[in-house]
Design a protein around this motif. Structure first.
Motif, PDB file in Angstrom:
ATOM      1  N   PRO A  77       0.824  -1.209   0.000  1.00  0.00           N
ATOM      2  CA  PRO A  77       0.000   0.000   0.000  1.00  0.00           C
ATOM      3  C   PRO A  77       0.862   1.266   0.000  1.00  0.00           C
ATOM      4  O   PRO A  77       1.957   1.288   0.556  1.00  0.00           O
ATOM      5  CB  PRO A  77      -0.773  -0.112   1.317  1.00  0.00           C
ATOM      6  CG  PRO A  77       0.171  -0.853   2.230  1.00  0.00           C
ATOM      7  CD  PRO A  77       0.926  -1.813   1.346  1.00  0.00           C
ATOM      8  N   ASP A  78       0.380   2.309  -0.650  1.00  0.00           N
ATOM      9  CA  ASP A  78       0.980   3.650  -0.542  1.00  0.00           C
ATOM     10  C   ASP A  78       2.462   3.676  -0.893  1.00  0.00           C
ATOM     11  O   ASP A  78       3.301   4.169  -0.129  1.00  0.00           O
ATOM     12  CB  ASP A  78       0.779   4.202   0.881  1.00  0.00           C
ATOM     13  CG  ASP A  78      -0.680   4.281   1.275  1.00  0.00           C
ATOM     14  OD1 ASP A  78      -1.500   4.641   0.413  1.00  0.00           O
ATOM     15  OD2 ASP A  78      -0.994   3.969   2.439  1.00  0.00           O
ATOM     16  N   VAL A  79       2.806   3.145  -2.067  1.00  0.00           N
ATOM     17  CA  VAL A  79       4.200   3.210  -2.527  1.00  0.00           C
ATOM     18  C   VAL A  79       4.486   4.611  -3.062  1.00  0.00           C
ATOM     19  O   VAL A  79       3.794   5.104  -3.949  1.00  0.00           O
ATOM     20  CB  VAL A  79       4.476   2.160  -3.621  1.00  0.00           C
ATOM     21  CG1 VAL A  79       5.876   2.345  -4.209  1.00  0.00           C
ATOM     22  CG2 VAL A  79       4.331   0.750  -3.049  1.00  0.00           C
ATOM     23  N   GLU A  80       5.509   5.252  -2.516  1.00  0.00           N
ATOM     24  CA  GLU A  80       5.873   6.611  -2.921  1.00  0.00           C
ATOM     25  C   GLU A  80       7.019   6.640  -3.924  1.00  0.00           C
ATOM     26  O   GLU A  80       7.050   7.507  -4.806  1.00  0.00           O
ATOM     27  CB  GLU A  80       6.248   7.434  -1.689  1.00  0.00           C
ATOM     28  CG  GLU A  80       5.089   7.657  -0.728  1.00  0.00           C
ATOM     29  CD  GLU A  80       5.461   8.547   0.441  1.00  0.00           C
ATOM     30  OE1 GLU A  80       4.551   9.192   0.997  1.00  0.00           O
ATOM     31  OE2 GLU A  80       6.658   8.587   0.800  1.00  0.00           O
ATOM     32  N   THR A  81       7.976   5.722  -3.770  1.00  0.00           N
ATOM     33  CA  THR A  81       9.172   5.724  -4.616  1.00  0.00           C
ATOM     34  C   THR A  81       9.651   4.295  -4.839  1.00  0.00           C
ATOM     35  O   THR A  81       9.580   3.465  -3.924  1.00  0.00           O
ATOM     36  CB  THR A  81      10.312   6.535  -3.957  1.00  0.00           C
ATOM     37  OG1 THR A  81       9.866   7.860  -3.720  1.00  0.00           O
ATOM     38  CG2 THR A  81      11.550   6.576  -4.834  1.00  0.00           C
ATOM     39  N   ILE A  82      10.126   4.025  -6.052  1.00  0.00           N
ATOM     40  CA  ILE A  82      10.771   2.749  -6.361  1.00  0.00           C
ATOM     41  C   ILE A  82      12.176   3.045  -6.885  1.00  0.00           C
ATOM     42  O   ILE A  82      12.336   3.864  -7.799  1.00  0.00           O
ATOM     43  CB  ILE A  82       9.979   1.952  -7.410  1.00  0.00           C
ATOM     44  CG1 ILE A  82       8.619   1.524  -6.837  1.00  0.00           C
ATOM     45  CG2 ILE A  82      10.770   0.719  -7.858  1.00  0.00           C
ATOM     46  CD1 ILE A  82       7.719   0.833  -7.851  1.00  0.00           C
ATOM     47  N   VAL A  83      13.172   2.398  -6.312  1.00  0.00           N
ATOM     48  CA  VAL A  83      14.561   2.539  -6.754  1.00  0.00           C
ATOM     49  C   VAL A  83      15.031   1.194  -7.295  1.00  0.00           C
ATOM     50  O   VAL A  83      14.817   0.155  -6.667  1.00  0.00           O
ATOM     51  CB  VAL A  83      15.477   2.988  -5.599  1.00  0.00           C
ATOM     52  CG1 VAL A  83      16.932   3.026  -6.052  1.00  0.00           C
ATOM     53  CG2 VAL A  83      15.058   4.355  -5.089  1.00  0.00           C
ATOM     54  N   ILE A  91      28.399   1.430 -11.800  1.00  0.00           N
ATOM     55  CA  ILE A  91      27.429   2.468 -11.416  1.00  0.00           C
ATOM     56  C   ILE A  91      26.178   1.720 -11.000  1.00  0.00           C
ATOM     57  O   ILE A  91      25.494   1.113 -11.832  1.00  0.00           O
ATOM     58  CB  ILE A  91      27.154   3.443 -12.571  1.00  0.00           C
ATOM     59  CG1 ILE A  91      28.452   4.092 -13.053  1.00  0.00           C
ATOM     60  CG2 ILE A  91      26.155   4.519 -12.143  1.00  0.00           C
ATOM     61  CD1 ILE A  91      28.310   4.886 -14.330  1.00  0.00           C
ATOM     62  N   ARG A  92      25.864   1.748  -9.733  1.00  0.00           N
ATOM     63  CA  ARG A  92      24.858   0.829  -9.203  1.00  0.00           C
ATOM     64  C   ARG A  92      23.418   1.277  -9.419  1.00  0.00           C
ATOM     65  O   ARG A  92      22.535   0.468  -9.682  1.00  0.00           O
ATOM     66  CB  ARG A  92      25.104   0.623  -7.702  1.00  0.00           C
ATOM     67  CG  ARG A  92      26.395  -0.132  -7.404  1.00  0.00           C
ATOM     68  CD  ARG A  92      26.780   0.013  -5.961  1.00  0.00           C
ATOM     69  NE  ARG A  92      27.791  -0.956  -5.558  1.00  0.00           N
ATOM     70  CZ  ARG A  92      28.364  -0.960  -4.368  1.00  0.00           C
ATOM     71  NH1 ARG A  92      28.047  -0.028  -3.470  1.00  0.00           N
ATOM     72  NH2 ARG A  92      29.260  -1.877  -4.058  1.00  0.00           N
ATOM     73  N   LYS A  93      23.177   2.567  -9.299  1.00  0.00           N
ATOM     74  CA  LYS A  93      21.800   3.055  -9.364  1.00  0.00           C
ATOM     75  C   LYS A  93      21.348   3.164 -10.810  1.00  0.00           C
ATOM     76  O   LYS A  93      21.999   3.795 -11.641  1.00  0.00           O
ATOM     77  CB  LYS A  93      21.687   4.415  -8.672  1.00  0.00           C
ATOM     78  CG  LYS A  93      20.259   4.849  -8.399  1.00  0.00           C
ATOM     79  CD  LYS A  93      20.234   6.096  -7.531  1.00  0.00           C
ATOM     80  CE  LYS A  93      18.841   6.462  -7.083  1.00  0.00           C
ATOM     81  NZ  LYS A  93      18.843   7.669  -6.211  1.00  0.00           N
ATOM     82  N   VAL A  94      20.201   2.554 -11.116  1.00  0.00           N
ATOM     83  CA  VAL A  94      19.647   2.556 -12.472  1.00  0.00           C
ATOM     84  C   VAL A  94      18.599   3.653 -12.628  1.00  0.00           C
ATOM     85  O   VAL A  94      18.643   4.441 -13.559  1.00  0.00           O
ATOM     86  CB  VAL A  94      19.051   1.183 -12.814  1.00  0.00           C
ATOM     87  CG1 VAL A  94      18.443   1.192 -14.216  1.00  0.00           C
ATOM     88  CG2 VAL A  94      20.106   0.088 -12.699  1.00  0.00           C
ATOM     89  N   LEU A  95      17.649   3.706 -11.709  1.00  0.00           N
ATOM     90  CA  LEU A  95      16.612   4.738 -11.787  1.00  0.00           C
ATOM     91  C   LEU A  95      15.890   4.873 -10.460  1.00  0.00           C
ATOM     92  O   LEU A  95      16.001   4.031  -9.566  1.00  0.00           O
ATOM     93  CB  LEU A  95      15.616   4.445 -12.907  1.00  0.00           C
ATOM     94  CG  LEU A  95      14.805   3.145 -12.880  1.00  0.00           C
ATOM     95  CD1 LEU A  95      13.628   3.190 -11.920  1.00  0.00           C
ATOM     96  CD2 LEU A  95      14.279   2.825 -14.280  1.00  0.00           C
ATOM     97  N   GLU A  96      15.133   5.973 -10.381  1.00  0.00           N
ATOM     98  CA  GLU A  96      14.255   6.235  -9.245  1.00  0.00           C
ATOM     99  C   GLU A  96      12.909   6.682  -9.807  1.00  0.00           C
ATOM    100  O   GLU A  96      12.849   7.625 -10.607  1.00  0.00           O
ATOM    101  CB  GLU A  96      14.849   7.317  -8.348  1.00  0.00           C
ATOM    102  CG  GLU A  96      14.071   7.550  -7.070  1.00  0.00           C
ATOM    103  CD  GLU A  96      14.799   8.452  -6.104  1.00  0.00           C
ATOM    104  OE1 GLU A  96      14.117   9.168  -5.346  1.00  0.00           O
ATOM    105  OE2 GLU A  96      16.052   8.431  -6.114  1.00  0.00           O
ATOM    106  N   TYR A  97      11.843   6.019  -9.405  1.00  0.00           N
ATOM    107  CA  TYR A  97      10.521   6.196 -10.010  1.00  0.00           C
ATOM    108  C   TYR A  97       9.500   6.601  -8.954  1.00  0.00           C
ATOM    109  O   TYR A  97       9.417   5.976  -7.900  1.00  0.00           O
ATOM    110  CB  TYR A  97      10.117   4.885 -10.677  1.00  0.00           C
ATOM    111  CG  TYR A  97       8.718   4.831 -11.224  1.00  0.00           C
ATOM    112  CD1 TYR A  97       8.206   5.852 -12.010  1.00  0.00           C
ATOM    113  CD2 TYR A  97       7.903   3.728 -10.987  1.00  0.00           C
ATOM    114  CE1 TYR A  97       6.921   5.788 -12.524  1.00  0.00           C
ATOM    115  CE2 TYR A  97       6.629   3.641 -11.504  1.00  0.00           C
ATOM    116  CZ  TYR A  97       6.140   4.683 -12.274  1.00  0.00           C
ATOM    117  OH  TYR A  97       4.863   4.614 -12.784  1.00  0.00           O
ATOM    118  N   GLN A  98       8.744   7.632  -9.264  1.00  0.00           N
ATOM    119  CA  GLN A  98       7.651   8.058  -8.395  1.00  0.00           C
ATOM    120  C   GLN A  98       6.330   7.861  -9.138  1.00  0.00           C
ATOM    121  O   GLN A  98       6.011   8.608 -10.074  1.00  0.00           O
ATOM    122  CB  GLN A  98       7.823   9.525  -7.999  1.00  0.00           C
ATOM    123  CG  GLN A  98       9.014   9.764  -7.088  1.00  0.00           C
ATOM    124  CD  GLN A  98       9.198  11.234  -6.774  1.00  0.00           C
ATOM    125  OE1 GLN A  98       9.935  11.942  -7.457  1.00  0.00           O
ATOM    126  NE2 GLN A  98       8.524  11.691  -5.752  1.00  0.00           N
TER     127      GLN A  98
END
Length: 262
Positions: A77-83, A91-98
Protein backbone atom coordinates in the motif's frame (compact mmCIF):
# COMPACT_ATOMS: atom_id res chain seq x y z
CA UNK A 1 28.39 -30.41 28.07
CA UNK A 2 29.32 -27.04 26.50
CA UNK A 3 31.25 -24.57 28.61
CA UNK A 4 29.72 -21.36 29.96
CA UNK A 5 31.82 -19.34 27.48
CA UNK A 6 30.53 -21.43 24.54
CA UNK A 7 26.92 -20.96 25.66
CA UNK A 8 27.40 -17.18 25.97
CA UNK A 9 28.99 -17.04 22.51
CA UNK A 10 26.05 -18.91 20.99
CA UNK A 11 23.57 -16.60 22.71
CA UNK A 12 25.44 -13.51 21.49
CA UNK A 13 25.50 -14.86 17.93
CA UNK A 14 21.76 -15.55 18.09
CA UNK A 15 21.05 -11.99 19.22
CA UNK A 16 23.20 -10.54 16.41
CA UNK A 17 21.50 -12.73 13.79
CA UNK A 18 18.03 -11.81 15.05
CA UNK A 19 18.88 -8.11 14.98
CA UNK A 20 20.31 -8.40 11.48
CA UNK A 21 17.18 -10.19 10.22
CA UNK A 22 14.89 -7.57 11.75
CA UNK A 23 16.87 -4.79 10.11
CA UNK A 24 16.99 -6.43 6.68
CA UNK A 25 20.60 -7.56 7.07
CA UNK A 26 19.90 -11.20 6.17
CA UNK A 27 20.40 -10.76 2.43
CA UNK A 28 18.79 -13.65 0.47
CA UNK A 29 21.52 -13.32 -2.20
CA UNK A 30 24.41 -13.34 0.28
CA UNK A 31 25.90 -10.38 -1.57
CA UNK A 32 29.12 -8.92 -0.18
CA UNK A 33 28.00 -5.53 -1.54
CA UNK A 34 24.73 -5.47 0.39
CA UNK A 35 25.95 -3.70 3.59
CA UNK A 36 27.42 -0.85 1.52
CA UNK A 37 24.31 -0.69 -0.68
CA UNK A 38 22.05 -0.55 2.33
CA UNK A 39 24.05 2.33 3.77
CA UNK A 40 24.27 4.18 0.44
CA UNK A 41 20.63 3.99 -0.57
CA UNK A 42 18.70 3.80 2.69
CA UNK A 43 20.85 5.32 5.42
CA UNK A 44 19.22 4.69 8.80
CA UNK A 45 15.74 3.95 7.39
CA UNK A 46 14.10 0.60 8.11
CA UNK A 47 14.71 -2.00 5.39
CA UNK A 48 12.89 -5.33 4.98
CA UNK A 49 13.15 -8.02 2.33
CA UNK A 50 9.64 -8.44 0.98
CA UNK A 51 8.28 -10.96 -1.56
CA UNK A 52 5.62 -8.42 -2.56
CA UNK A 53 8.35 -6.51 -4.42
CA UNK A 54 8.78 -8.66 -7.52
CA UNK A 55 11.68 -8.23 -9.95
CA UNK A 56 11.61 -10.37 -13.07
CA UNK A 57 14.38 -10.70 -15.63
CA UNK A 58 16.21 -13.32 -17.70
CA UNK A 59 18.25 -15.99 -15.93
CA UNK A 60 21.04 -15.18 -18.39
CA UNK A 61 21.43 -11.84 -20.18
CA UNK A 62 22.40 -12.65 -23.77
CA UNK A 63 22.82 -8.95 -24.54
CA UNK A 64 24.35 -7.27 -21.46
CA UNK A 65 23.68 -3.83 -22.96
CA UNK A 66 19.92 -4.45 -23.11
CA UNK A 67 18.73 -6.50 -20.17
CA UNK A 68 14.93 -6.43 -19.79
CA UNK A 69 13.42 -6.40 -16.31
CA UNK A 70 10.03 -5.67 -14.83
CA UNK A 71 9.29 -4.46 -11.32
CA UNK A 72 5.99 -4.77 -9.49
CA UNK A 73 5.10 -3.74 -5.94
CA UNK A 74 1.32 -3.91 -6.37
CA UNK A 75 0.91 -5.85 -3.13
CA UNK A 76 2.21 -2.91 -1.09
CA UNK A 77 0.00 0.00 0.00
CA UNK A 78 0.98 3.65 -0.54
CA UNK A 79 4.20 3.21 -2.53
CA UNK A 80 5.87 6.61 -2.92
CA UNK A 81 9.17 5.72 -4.62
CA UNK A 82 10.77 2.75 -6.36
CA UNK A 83 14.56 2.54 -6.75
CA UNK A 84 16.23 0.00 -9.07
CA UNK A 85 19.91 -0.85 -8.52
CA UNK A 86 22.48 -3.53 -9.40
CA UNK A 87 24.90 -4.84 -6.79
CA UNK A 88 27.93 -5.45 -9.02
CA UNK A 89 27.62 -2.72 -11.61
CA UNK A 90 30.33 -0.03 -11.51
CA UNK A 91 27.43 2.47 -11.42
CA UNK A 92 24.86 0.83 -9.20
CA UNK A 93 21.80 3.06 -9.36
CA UNK A 94 19.65 2.56 -12.47
CA UNK A 95 16.61 4.74 -11.79
CA UNK A 96 14.26 6.23 -9.24
CA UNK A 97 10.52 6.20 -10.01
CA UNK A 98 7.65 8.06 -8.39
CA UNK A 99 4.26 6.59 -9.41
CA UNK A 100 2.22 9.71 -8.73
CA UNK A 101 -0.94 8.59 -10.56
CA UNK A 102 0.24 5.22 -11.85
CA UNK A 103 0.52 1.73 -10.43
CA UNK A 104 3.66 0.74 -8.51
CA UNK A 105 5.13 -1.13 -11.47
CA UNK A 106 7.39 -0.47 -14.45
CA UNK A 107 9.41 -2.15 -17.17
CA UNK A 108 12.82 -1.10 -18.52
CA UNK A 109 16.10 -2.24 -20.05
CA UNK A 110 19.51 -1.66 -18.47
CA UNK A 111 23.22 -2.40 -18.88
CA UNK A 112 24.80 -5.20 -16.86
CA UNK A 113 28.56 -5.31 -16.33
CA UNK A 114 28.71 -8.78 -14.76
CA UNK A 115 26.50 -11.42 -13.15
CA UNK A 116 24.72 -9.76 -10.24
CA UNK A 117 21.64 -9.48 -8.07
CA UNK A 118 19.28 -6.90 -9.58
CA UNK A 119 17.09 -5.24 -6.97
CA UNK A 120 14.13 -2.94 -6.55
CA UNK A 121 13.29 -1.13 -3.33
CA UNK A 122 9.84 0.37 -2.76
CA UNK A 123 9.38 3.01 -0.06
CA UNK A 124 5.94 3.15 1.48
CA UNK A 125 4.35 6.16 3.15
CA UNK A 126 5.53 4.98 6.59
CA UNK A 127 9.17 5.39 5.46
CA UNK A 128 9.95 1.66 5.28
CA UNK A 129 11.93 0.34 2.29
CA UNK A 130 10.69 -3.02 0.95
CA UNK A 131 13.34 -4.84 -1.12
CA UNK A 132 13.02 -7.59 -3.72
CA UNK A 133 15.33 -8.84 -6.43
CA UNK A 134 16.47 -11.47 -8.88
CA UNK A 135 19.81 -12.91 -9.95
CA UNK A 136 20.85 -12.28 -13.57
CA UNK A 137 23.90 -14.05 -15.01
CA UNK A 138 25.82 -12.56 -17.92
CA UNK A 139 29.03 -12.70 -19.89
CA UNK A 140 29.26 -9.04 -18.89
CA UNK A 141 30.74 -5.85 -20.26
CA UNK A 142 27.49 -3.95 -20.76
CA UNK A 143 28.63 -0.78 -18.99
CA UNK A 144 32.08 -0.44 -20.53
CA UNK A 145 31.39 -0.56 -24.28
CA UNK A 146 29.75 2.07 -26.47
CA UNK A 147 26.31 1.63 -27.98
CA UNK A 148 25.44 1.11 -31.64
CA UNK A 149 24.38 4.70 -32.34
CA UNK A 150 27.55 6.02 -30.73
CA UNK A 151 29.67 3.75 -32.92
CA UNK A 152 27.98 4.71 -36.20
CA UNK A 153 27.39 8.36 -35.25
CA UNK A 154 23.64 8.23 -35.92
CA UNK A 155 22.76 9.47 -32.43
CA UNK A 156 23.29 13.09 -33.55
CA UNK A 157 20.33 12.85 -35.96
CA UNK A 158 17.90 11.35 -33.45
CA UNK A 159 18.97 12.84 -30.10
CA UNK A 160 16.05 13.71 -27.85
CA UNK A 161 13.30 12.37 -30.10
CA UNK A 162 10.58 10.85 -27.94
CA UNK A 163 7.33 9.06 -28.54
CA UNK A 164 4.84 6.92 -26.69
CA UNK A 165 1.74 4.81 -27.07
CA UNK A 166 -1.21 3.88 -24.86
CA UNK A 167 -2.57 0.34 -24.70
CA UNK A 168 -6.09 -0.57 -23.58
CA UNK A 169 -4.98 -3.26 -21.14
CA UNK A 170 -2.03 -4.07 -18.92
CA UNK A 171 -0.34 -7.43 -18.21
CA UNK A 172 0.12 -6.17 -14.65
CA UNK A 173 -3.17 -4.42 -13.90
CA UNK A 174 -5.46 -6.50 -16.10
CA UNK A 175 -8.23 -5.49 -18.50
CA UNK A 176 -9.39 -2.57 -16.37
CA UNK A 177 -5.93 -0.99 -16.39
CA UNK A 178 -3.96 0.58 -19.24
CA UNK A 179 -0.30 0.58 -20.21
CA UNK A 180 1.89 3.41 -21.43
CA UNK A 181 5.10 2.66 -23.31
CA UNK A 182 7.56 5.45 -24.09
CA UNK A 183 10.84 5.58 -25.98
CA UNK A 184 13.54 8.27 -25.94
CA UNK A 185 16.36 8.36 -28.49
CA UNK A 186 19.62 8.89 -26.61
CA UNK A 187 23.07 7.19 -26.53
CA UNK A 188 23.04 6.88 -22.71
CA UNK A 189 26.83 6.91 -22.37
CA UNK A 190 28.09 5.68 -19.01
CA UNK A 191 31.37 7.63 -19.03
CA UNK A 192 33.26 4.34 -18.62
CA UNK A 193 34.33 4.11 -22.28
CA UNK A 194 37.62 5.87 -23.10
CA UNK A 195 37.16 9.31 -24.64
CA UNK A 196 33.37 9.38 -24.21
CA UNK A 197 32.09 11.33 -21.20
CA UNK A 198 28.92 10.43 -19.31
CA UNK A 199 25.91 11.59 -21.35
CA UNK A 200 22.49 10.32 -20.34
CA UNK A 201 18.84 11.17 -19.81
CA UNK A 202 18.42 12.20 -16.17
CA UNK A 203 14.79 13.34 -15.84
CA UNK A 204 11.50 12.28 -17.40
CA UNK A 205 7.88 13.05 -16.56
CA UNK A 206 4.49 12.36 -18.10
CA UNK A 207 1.79 15.04 -17.83
CA UNK A 208 -1.86 15.18 -18.80
CA UNK A 209 -3.57 17.91 -20.82
CA UNK A 210 -3.92 20.07 -17.70
CA UNK A 211 -0.19 19.85 -16.99
CA UNK A 212 -0.61 17.55 -13.99
CA UNK A 213 2.32 15.17 -13.42
CA UNK A 214 1.25 11.53 -13.63
CA UNK A 215 4.69 10.02 -13.04
CA UNK A 216 8.23 11.19 -12.39
CA UNK A 217 11.42 9.34 -13.29
CA UNK A 218 15.08 10.02 -12.49
CA UNK A 219 17.35 7.91 -14.70
CA UNK A 220 21.08 7.19 -14.56
CA UNK A 221 23.92 5.90 -16.75
CA UNK A 222 23.09 2.14 -16.57
CA UNK A 223 19.78 2.60 -18.42
CA UNK A 224 20.09 1.14 -21.92
CA UNK A 225 20.69 3.13 -25.10
CA UNK A 226 17.49 4.58 -26.63
CA UNK A 227 15.59 3.68 -23.45
CA UNK A 228 12.11 2.18 -23.47
CA UNK A 229 9.94 2.29 -20.35
CA UNK A 230 6.53 0.78 -19.59
CA UNK A 231 4.14 2.19 -16.99
CA UNK A 232 0.72 1.03 -15.84
CA UNK A 233 -2.36 3.08 -14.94
CA UNK A 234 -5.16 1.81 -12.70
CA UNK A 235 -7.84 2.72 -15.28
CA UNK A 236 -8.40 4.24 -18.70
CA UNK A 237 -6.25 7.26 -19.55
CA UNK A 238 -7.38 10.09 -21.79
CA UNK A 239 -5.22 11.12 -24.73
CA UNK A 240 -3.20 14.28 -24.98
CA UNK A 241 -0.38 13.12 -22.70
CA UNK A 242 3.03 14.76 -22.93
CA UNK A 243 6.45 13.29 -22.21
CA UNK A 244 9.03 15.82 -21.05
CA UNK A 245 12.56 15.57 -19.69
CA UNK A 246 16.21 16.56 -19.83
CA UNK A 247 19.63 14.96 -20.09
CA UNK A 248 22.70 15.75 -17.98
CA UNK A 249 23.91 18.26 -20.59
CA UNK A 250 20.71 20.28 -20.36
CA UNK A 251 19.15 19.11 -23.64
CA UNK A 252 15.36 19.10 -23.49
CA UNK A 253 13.18 16.11 -24.34
CA UNK A 254 9.58 16.51 -25.46
CA UNK A 255 7.11 14.18 -27.13
CA UNK A 256 3.39 13.56 -27.56
CA UNK A 257 1.81 10.26 -26.61
CA UNK A 258 0.29 8.57 -29.66
CA UNK A 259 -3.15 7.00 -29.52
CA UNK A 260 -6.21 7.54 -27.40
CA UNK A 261 -7.99 5.04 -25.20
CA UNK A 262 -11.77 5.36 -25.38
Amino acid sequence: MPSRRAVLSLLAASVVCAAAHADGGDDPFGSLQWPDLKREFFGTAKVVFDERVQVRGPAFAEDPMNVPISVSALGLPDVETIVVFVDRNPIRKVLEYQPLATLASLGLRFKLEQASPVRAAARTKDGVWHVGGTQVDSSGGGCTVSGATRKDGSWTQTLGQARGKLFASSPVGGENASRLRVMVMHPMDTGLVGGIPAFYVNRLAVRDEQGRELLRLATFEPVSENPVFSFDFPGRVAGGLRLTGTDNNGNRIEGRIEGRIE
